[in-house]
Write an enzyme that holds these catalytic residues in place. Structure first.
Site, PDB file in Angstrom:
ATOM      1  N   GLU A 246       0.815  -1.230   0.000  1.00 16.56           N
ATOM      2  CA  GLU A 246       0.000   0.000   0.000  1.00 16.56           C
ATOM      3  C   GLU A 246       0.843   1.272   0.000  1.00 16.56           C
ATOM      4  O   GLU A 246       0.650   2.168   0.824  1.00 16.56           O
ATOM      5  CB  GLU A 246      -0.955   0.014   1.207  1.00 16.56           C
TER       6      GLU A 246
ATOM      7  N   GLU B 188      -5.624  -8.203  -0.313  1.00 17.38           N
ATOM      8  CA  GLU B 188      -6.320  -7.882   0.951  1.00 17.38           C
ATOM      9  C   GLU B 188      -7.779  -7.654   0.614  1.00 17.38           C
ATOM     10  O   GLU B 188      -8.104  -6.755  -0.166  1.00 17.38           O
ATOM     11  CB  GLU B 188      -5.742  -6.633   1.614  1.00 17.38           C
TER      12      GLU B 188
HETATM   13  O1  AHR Z   1      -5.141  -5.741   6.941  1.00 16.36           O
HETATM   14  C1  AHR Z   1      -5.049  -4.615   7.753  1.00 16.36           C
HETATM   15  C2  AHR Z   1      -4.340  -3.447   7.078  1.00 16.36           C
HETATM   16  O2  AHR Z   1      -5.147  -2.975   6.041  1.00 16.36           O
HETATM   17  C3  AHR Z   1      -3.033  -3.775   6.406  1.00 16.36           C
HETATM   18  O3  AHR Z   1      -1.972  -3.708   7.281  1.00 16.36           O
HETATM   19  C4  AHR Z   1      -2.927  -2.702   5.373  1.00 16.36           C
HETATM   20  O4  AHR Z   1      -2.199  -3.126   4.252  1.00 16.36           O
HETATM   21  C5  AHR Z   1      -4.361  -2.354   5.055  1.00 16.36           C
HETATM   22  O5  AHR Z   1      -4.560  -0.983   5.082  1.00 16.36           O
END
Ligand code: AHR
Length: 502
Positions: free
Chosen positions: A173, A293
């Site tokens: 990210e 994610e």
């Molecule tokens: O999964 C939780 C968080 O969400 C992770 O650390 C990040 O990559 C995202 O913003």
């Protein structure tokens, strides 16, 4: 009764079902690692300190691959802190989750855990505070057989065999201002390209994932991917996408139940961006998506602790039946897009945003959302079919008209079994789904499973089995197929086979 239909044809194939679609994520966040997968003091801990109860549930969940060690955590992480004699490992401040990181669990422990769990490792390198050299160092430590500084160190640390990690994330990210070492698209694109190039000089067959934008709500969404790909297209295999949904942000239940429409749009837009850059550059090779994610996450409730402590409780959302149905629907979307999404990670495995929950020194249990994931992983085999439900629509505030029935079908040429995964988004009424089986004239109904009931029911330490799928043995034969009544707000798995079994 409301009616919908789904026609099955074995010749209309989207793509193979990728086992990596059933990935998960273990981050050093809250209690995901410490008192999640790893708790040496626990009665169920094995010789490595891993909880056997969590390992068993991970296997039951059918997870295929796990991303590690972050997440936001990785962007300030020094991987070498987590190797070697445990009593010599430093404790550090983890700025991402305001936690004290003891480093008692690192790459070696994770690879051992992954082998016991039977999952592939997807390892993320830190491109926030670090760069090309550190990525090369951890690659050498992990994958080089022996005879070099880092590989010999791994052997000295008790891991004679290389870890053989094939899938690597180039940071996390990096467009998020919350990310340690956050970068512009141009800065990150260059760094990702150079890191990838150098890693491939050591091991050309690695599969490398560049960071896409951290979400479709980001001002950088789209433009970020385009710039990063202009820099790194020929060095990477996959680009990431992330998405979290929750009922509070959706604003109403109808919109929340249709969250997969947003995920569908994210995939469509990222694919369009990737292909545009690919076409402009005259690339023959396609870059696909790693949706590394995704989940339901009540981010509005997130309170990150403001005192430094070890493994604090962070997030720990308790998921109800509605959340589980949305998770099922998101999985349907990932499967439907298997032609372009070849890996995905439900975030996360345990505690934090986990599909599993544990108590320190106490039990481990399955959250409600465990069940759609476990069933999809178990029964989605072979190929994804082009099977578009013809469904009545309903109006949503967020997405406009949405189909009441959301579904995908898979066919396994080996066993000849067909599985339909379907969600009914109607809040009060059944929808009669006709499954047209003319394309499978010799197939018969085998069984079906339904997850429905009290929308607010959750699994808790006191009631760990409150939300579980029920098996239903009946389906109504109709001309050309069979009919199933999909209960309101339900997840359904319908299995057909060349002959009735079980
Ligand atoms: O999964 C939780 C968080 O969400 C992770 O650390 C990040 O990559 C995202 O913003």
């Amino acid at each position: 009764m409301l009616k919908a239909s789904l026609a099955l044809d074995p010749h209309l194939v989207v793509a193979d079902v990728h086992r990596r679609t059933f990935g998960s994520f273990v981050e050093h966040m809250g209690r995901c690692v410490y008192t999640g997968i790893f708790e040496p003091e626990h009665a169920a801990a094995d010789d490595d300190g891993h909880r056997a109860d969590v390992l068993q549930l991970t296997r039951e969940l059918g997870v295929s691959m796990v991303r590690y060690p972050g997440g936001n955590f990785v962007s300030g992480y020094r991987w070498e802190d987590g190797v070697g004699p445990v009593d010599q490992r430093p404790t550090r401040l983890d700025a991402a989750w305001y936690s004290l990181e003891t480093n008692a669990h690192g790459i070696g422990e994770f690879v051992s855990w992954a082998r016991k769990a039977g999952v592939e490792v997807n390892y993320a390198v830190n491109l926030g505070t670090r760069g090309v050299q550190e990525a090369l160092d951890v690659l050498e430590y992990a994958n080089h057989p022996h005879g070099t500084y880092w590989s010999d160190l791994r052997v000295a640390h008790g891991h004679r065999e290389p870890f053989d990690i094939r899938l690597w994330c180039l940071g996390n990210e990096m467009d998020g201002p919350w990310q340690t070492g956050h970068k512009t698209a141009h800065e990150y694109g260059r760094l990702a390209a150079e890191t990838a190039r150098a890693m491939r000089q050591i091991q050309p067959e690695l599969e490398l994932v560049a960071c896409g934008s951290s979400g479709s709500g980001m001002p950088t969404f789209g433009a970020w991917e385009a710039t990063v790909l202009e820099e790194a297209y020929d060095q990477i295999d996959l680009i990431s996408a992330h998405a979290y949904y929750d009922e509070a942000t959706a604003g109403d239940l109808g919109s929340f139940l249709a969250s997969a429409m947003d995920m569908e749009a994210v995939i469509e837009r990222v694919v369009a961006t990737v292909d545009r850059v690919g076409a402009r550059r005259g690339e023959r090779r396609r870059v696909d998506l790693s949706f590394d994610e995704w989940n339901v996450w009540y981010q509005g409730d997130l309170e990150v602790p403001r005192e430094w402590s070890r493994a604090p409780r962070v997030a720990e959302d308790v998921y109800d039946l509605v959340d589980a149905i949305v998770v099922g629907s998101l999985l349907i979307t990932l499967l439907r897009n298997s032609d372009r999404v070849s890996a995905a990670c439900q975030a996360q495995l345990v505690n934090a945003l986990g599909i599993l929950r544990t108590e320190p020194g106490g039990p481990a249990w399955r959250q409600a959302s465990f069940h759609p994931f476990a069933q999809a992983s178990r029964f989605a085999r072979g190929r994804v079919l082009h099977a578009e439900p013809v469904s009545p629509m309903y109006d949503t505030v967020q997405y406009g008209p949405a189909p009441l029935v959301h579904a995908v079908a898979t066919h396994d040429p080996e066993s000849d079994e067909v599985t339909i995964f379907a969600v009914n988004r109607h809040q009060r009424e059944d929808v009669a789904l006709t499954i047209e089986t003319r394309g499978f004239p010799d197939h018969r109904f085998v069984e079906r499973f339904v997850l429905d009931g009290d929308l607010r029911a959750c699994n808790t330490q006191q009631q760990p089995e409150r939300v579980v799928p029920r098996r239903v043995d009946a389906a109504e034969p109709v001309p050309g197929g069979l009919q199933i009544a999909l209960a309101p707000v339900s997840w359904n798995v319908i299995r057909l086979g060349p002959r009735a079994v079980g």
